[in-house]
Design a protein around this motif. Structure first.
Motif, PDB file in Angstrom:
ATOM      1  N   HIS A 293       0.796  -1.230   0.000  1.00 18.26           N
ATOM      2  CA  HIS A 293       0.000   0.000   0.000  1.00 18.26           C
ATOM      3  C   HIS A 293       0.826   1.278   0.000  1.00 18.26           C
ATOM      4  O   HIS A 293       0.380   2.296  -0.537  1.00 18.26           O
ATOM      5  CB  HIS A 293      -0.971  -0.017   1.183  1.00 18.26           C
ATOM      6  N   LEU A 294       2.008   1.263   0.581  1.00 22.22           N
ATOM      7  CA  LEU A 294       2.825   2.480   0.527  1.00 22.22           C
ATOM      8  C   LEU A 294       3.339   2.758  -0.881  1.00 22.22           C
ATOM      9  O   LEU A 294       3.822   3.860  -1.174  1.00 22.22           O
ATOM     10  CB  LEU A 294       3.990   2.384   1.518  1.00 22.22           C
ATOM     11  N   TYR A 295       3.247   1.771  -1.770  1.00 29.98           N
ATOM     12  CA  TYR A 295       3.614   1.982  -3.174  1.00 29.98           C
ATOM     13  C   TYR A 295       2.382   2.282  -4.033  1.00 29.98           C
ATOM     14  O   TYR A 295       2.504   2.415  -5.249  1.00 29.98           O
ATOM     15  CB  TYR A 295       4.338   0.759  -3.723  1.00 29.98           C
ATOM     16  N   GLY A 296       1.195   2.313  -3.440  1.00 30.17           N
ATOM     17  CA  GLY A 296      -0.007   2.634  -4.209  1.00 30.17           C
ATOM     18  C   GLY A 296      -1.015   1.522  -4.325  1.00 30.17           C
ATOM     19  O   GLY A 296      -2.035   1.674  -4.984  1.00 30.17           O
ATOM     20  N   GLY A 297      -0.740   0.369  -3.706  1.00 36.20           N
ATOM     21  CA  GLY A 297      -1.709  -0.729  -3.735  1.00 36.20           C
ATOM     22  C   GLY A 297      -1.513  -1.673  -4.893  1.00 36.20           C
ATOM     23  O   GLY A 297      -0.502  -1.609  -5.614  1.00 36.20           O
ATOM     24  N   LEU A 298      -2.484  -2.566  -5.098  1.00 36.90           N
ATOM     25  CA  LEU A 298      -2.391  -3.609  -6.116  1.00 36.90           C
ATOM     26  C   LEU A 298      -2.160  -3.006  -7.505  1.00 36.90           C
ATOM     27  O   LEU A 298      -2.877  -2.123  -7.941  1.00 36.90           O
ATOM     28  CB  LEU A 298      -3.690  -4.432  -6.129  1.00 36.90           C
ATOM     29  N   GLY A 299      -1.130  -3.521  -8.175  1.00 39.68           N
ATOM     30  CA  GLY A 299      -0.813  -3.047  -9.514  1.00 39.68           C
ATOM     31  C   GLY A 299       0.308  -2.034  -9.545  1.00 39.68           C
ATOM     32  O   GLY A 299       0.833  -1.730 -10.620  1.00 39.68           O
ATOM     33  N   TYR A 300       0.684  -1.486  -8.395  1.00 44.07           N
ATOM     34  CA  TYR A 300       1.716  -0.448  -8.364  1.00 44.07           C
ATOM     35  C   TYR A 300       2.967  -0.885  -7.595  1.00 44.07           C
ATOM     36  O   TYR A 300       3.977  -0.197  -7.649  1.00 44.07           O
ATOM     37  CB  TYR A 300       1.155   0.827  -7.730  1.00 44.07           C
ATOM     38  N   ASN A 301       2.868  -1.975  -6.858  1.00 41.02           N
ATOM     39  CA  ASN A 301       4.014  -2.401  -6.037  1.00 41.02           C
ATOM     40  C   ASN A 301       5.095  -3.016  -6.927  1.00 41.02           C
ATOM     41  O   ASN A 301       4.830  -3.956  -7.672  1.00 41.02           O
ATOM     42  CB  ASN A 301       3.560  -3.422  -4.979  1.00 41.02           C
ATOM     43  N   PRO A 302       6.328  -2.504  -6.863  1.00 46.05           N
ATOM     44  CA  PRO A 302       7.389  -3.054  -7.721  1.00 46.05           C
ATOM     45  C   PRO A 302       7.973  -4.373  -7.206  1.00 46.05           C
ATOM     46  O   PRO A 302       8.602  -5.107  -7.959  1.00 46.05           O
ATOM     47  CB  PRO A 302       8.456  -1.951  -7.704  1.00 46.05           C
ATOM     48  N   PHE A 303       7.792  -4.650  -5.922  1.00 47.53           N
ATOM     49  CA  PHE A 303       8.360  -5.866  -5.336  1.00 47.53           C
ATOM     50  C   PHE A 303       7.249  -6.799  -4.868  1.00 47.53           C
ATOM     51  O   PHE A 303       6.186  -6.344  -4.435  1.00 47.53           O
ATOM     52  CB  PHE A 303       9.263  -5.517  -4.153  1.00 47.53           C
ATOM     53  N   ASN A 304       7.526  -8.073  -4.929  1.00 47.83           N
ATOM     54  CA  ASN A 304       6.548  -9.069  -4.484  1.00 47.83           C
ATOM     55  C   ASN A 304       6.313  -8.892  -2.984  1.00 47.83           C
ATOM     56  O   ASN A 304       7.240  -9.073  -2.185  1.00 47.83           O
ATOM     57  CB  ASN A 304       7.084 -10.480  -4.777  1.00 47.83           C
ATOM     58  N   PRO A 305       5.087  -8.544  -2.560  1.00 49.45           N
ATOM     59  CA  PRO A 305       4.852  -8.246  -1.138  1.00 49.45           C
ATOM     60  C   PRO A 305       5.173  -9.417  -0.209  1.00 49.45           C
ATOM     61  O   PRO A 305       5.762  -9.210   0.865  1.00 49.45           O
ATOM     62  CB  PRO A 305       3.357  -7.898  -1.094  1.00 49.45           C
ATOM     63  N   ALA A 306       4.803 -10.625  -0.595  1.00 46.96           N
ATOM     64  CA  ALA A 306       5.058 -11.786   0.276  1.00 46.96           C
ATOM     65  C   ALA A 306       6.553 -11.982   0.486  1.00 46.96           C
ATOM     66  O   ALA A 306       7.004 -12.283   1.599  1.00 46.96           O
ATOM     67  CB  ALA A 306       4.433 -13.042  -0.333  1.00 46.96           C
ATOM     68  N   MET A 307       7.338 -11.787  -0.574  1.00 49.18           N
ATOM     69  CA  MET A 307       8.789 -11.977  -0.448  1.00 49.18           C
ATOM     70  C   MET A 307       9.448 -10.829   0.312  1.00 49.18           C
ATOM     71  O   MET A 307      10.458 -11.023   0.980  1.00 49.18           O
ATOM     72  CB  MET A 307       9.416 -12.146  -1.827  1.00 49.18           C
ATOM     73  N   VAL A 308       8.876  -9.632   0.224  1.00 45.82           N
ATOM     74  CA  VAL A 308       9.396  -8.527   1.031  1.00 45.82           C
ATOM     75  C   VAL A 308       9.186  -8.837   2.514  1.00 45.82           C
ATOM     76  O   VAL A 308      10.089  -8.665   3.342  1.00 45.82           O
ATOM     77  CB  VAL A 308       8.714  -7.198   0.655  1.00 45.82           C
ATOM     78  N   GLY A 309       7.981  -9.308   2.857  1.00 45.94           N
ATOM     79  CA  GLY A 309       7.693  -9.678   4.247  1.00 45.94           C
ATOM     80  C   GLY A 309       8.592 -10.801   4.726  1.00 45.94           C
ATOM     81  O   GLY A 309       9.122 -10.766   5.846  1.00 45.94           O
ATOM     82  N   TYR A 310       8.798 -11.802   3.857  1.00 42.57           N
ATOM     83  CA  TYR A 310       9.642 -12.945   4.229  1.00 42.57           C
ATOM     84  C   TYR A 310      11.099 -12.514   4.416  1.00 42.57           C
ATOM     85  O   TYR A 310      11.755 -12.916   5.389  1.00 42.57           O
ATOM     86  CB  TYR A 310       9.549 -14.022   3.144  1.00 42.57           C
TER      87      TYR A 310
END
Length: 343
Positions: free
Chosen positions: A111-128
């Motif tokens: 969401h800090l990148y703008g939500g679905l469709g705008y995130n440049p990095f895979n969210p699950a892998m960023v969290g991991y």
């Protein structure tokens, strides 16, 4: 804002986000069931905690951004992110690990990148990756495959209270993953022949004990997604072929110092990464030629980090590093518009 409507014909597709995400979730089920079989109920608890946190974080951020909540909650993207993160977390991790990882993935990486469709990095892998760097001890508490009798309540008690049944110790229940154990013992100047002879419990029929079945079932789920045209074959084939060829070359050169291609393909999160993580349509390359380059890059980085890097299973870092390269890949592989010159 005035939107221009181009002339017909218009292409209509049934591939809505929620239908794609639902297909991905169904394809993940066989691999998840294998994870539960080999590593216990903690896998299911981690996934459940990650889902609850991800949905709450998604709703909170949508409300703060003054966006409609229901359509985005029901599109399934947060659900898939939570499942991918939950299944990657060790089964004896405390409750705050999946909660923190899912919140970080949804809030920071999405969401800090703008939500679905705008995130440049895979969210699950960023969290991991955040969890792996910040909490390395908790991210290595993998149960020895099948060699435990923890019930669902035992897992639940440890997750929330960090209490094990009487006479059971954490050291007695957990063990390094085969990738980690082999990497550590190779660093101690043991040969693979000596590792095989001294640690037979690590190895199965073709690869790592337990992990080979998990990877096989994730691969079958991924092949179903390709058959349904939910994902394209380009990234998985390029990634797995690259990993196979590079690991095969090193293994042929020195079979006692470098593990076999099959060990790499069916250990760790290889198949989960190839079919379910690297194929994220938002963070992967857009063209087929770009997807092949993207997959080759992941396969190459995966082998390099596993063999000479600090992390024995490098799927998350390989994917995130190639996410950084996607704008450049897309720039040089975009198809030429009809009527335009190459210059």
């Amino acid at each position: 804002m005035n939107l221009s409507l181009h002339s017909s014909p218009h292409m209509k597709t049934d591939n809505r986000v929620n239908r794609i995400m639902l297909a991905v979730i169904f394809a993940l089920i066989p691999g998840i069931l294998a994870c539960i079989h080999f590593f216990g109920w903690g896998v299911l608890i981690n996934i459940s905690l990650a889902i609850i946190t991800a949905m709450a974080a998604e709703a909170l951020m949508l409300r703060l951004r003054k966006r409609p909540i229901k359509p985005f909650l029901l599109d399934g993207s947060a659900l898939v992110t939570a499942i991918l993160l939950g299944v990657a977390i060790p089964s004896l991790a405390p409750w705050w690990i999946p909660v923190l990882g899912a919140a970080f993935a949804l809030i920071i990486a999405k969401h800090l990148y703008g939500g679905l469709g705008y995130n440049p990095f895979n969210p699950a892998m960023v969290g991991y990756a955040m969890l792996l760097i910040a909490f390395p001890r908790e991210m290595t508490l993998w149960l020895t495959p099948e060699l435990h009798d923890l019930t669902f309540l035992d897992n639940l008690r440890y997750t929330f209270l960090e209490q094990l049944p009487a006479n059971w110790t954490l050291d007695g229940l957990t063990a390094a993953t085969p990738l980690d154990a082999v990497k550590t013992q190779l660093a101690q100047n043991l040969t693979l022949t000596e590792i095989h002879q001294g640690s037979t419990e690590l190895f199965g029929m073709i690869s790592a004990h337990g992990w080979e079945w998990i990877n096989l079932l994730f691969m079958l789920g991924g092949l179903v997604l390709i058959y349904m045209r939910v994902i394209s074959w380009h990234i998985p084939l390029a990634m797995l072929t690259t990993l196979f060829l590079v690991s095969g070359l090193f293994h042929l050169n020195d079979p006692d110092a470098f593990t076999s291609p099959l060990f790499h393909l069916f250990s760790g999160a290889t198949m989960l990464g190839a079919f379910f993580i690297a194929t994220d349509p938002v963070t992967a390359a857009a063209t087929n030629r770009g997807r092949i380059i993207f997959g080759i890059g992941i396969g190459l980085l995966l082998y390099i980090i596993r063999t000479w890097g600090g992390y024995p299973d490098a799927v998350a870092f390989a994917v995130l590093l190639m996410n950084m390269a996607v704008p450049t890949i897309d720039y040089y592989t975009r198809p030429r518009v009809f009527g335009e010159s190459r210059d």
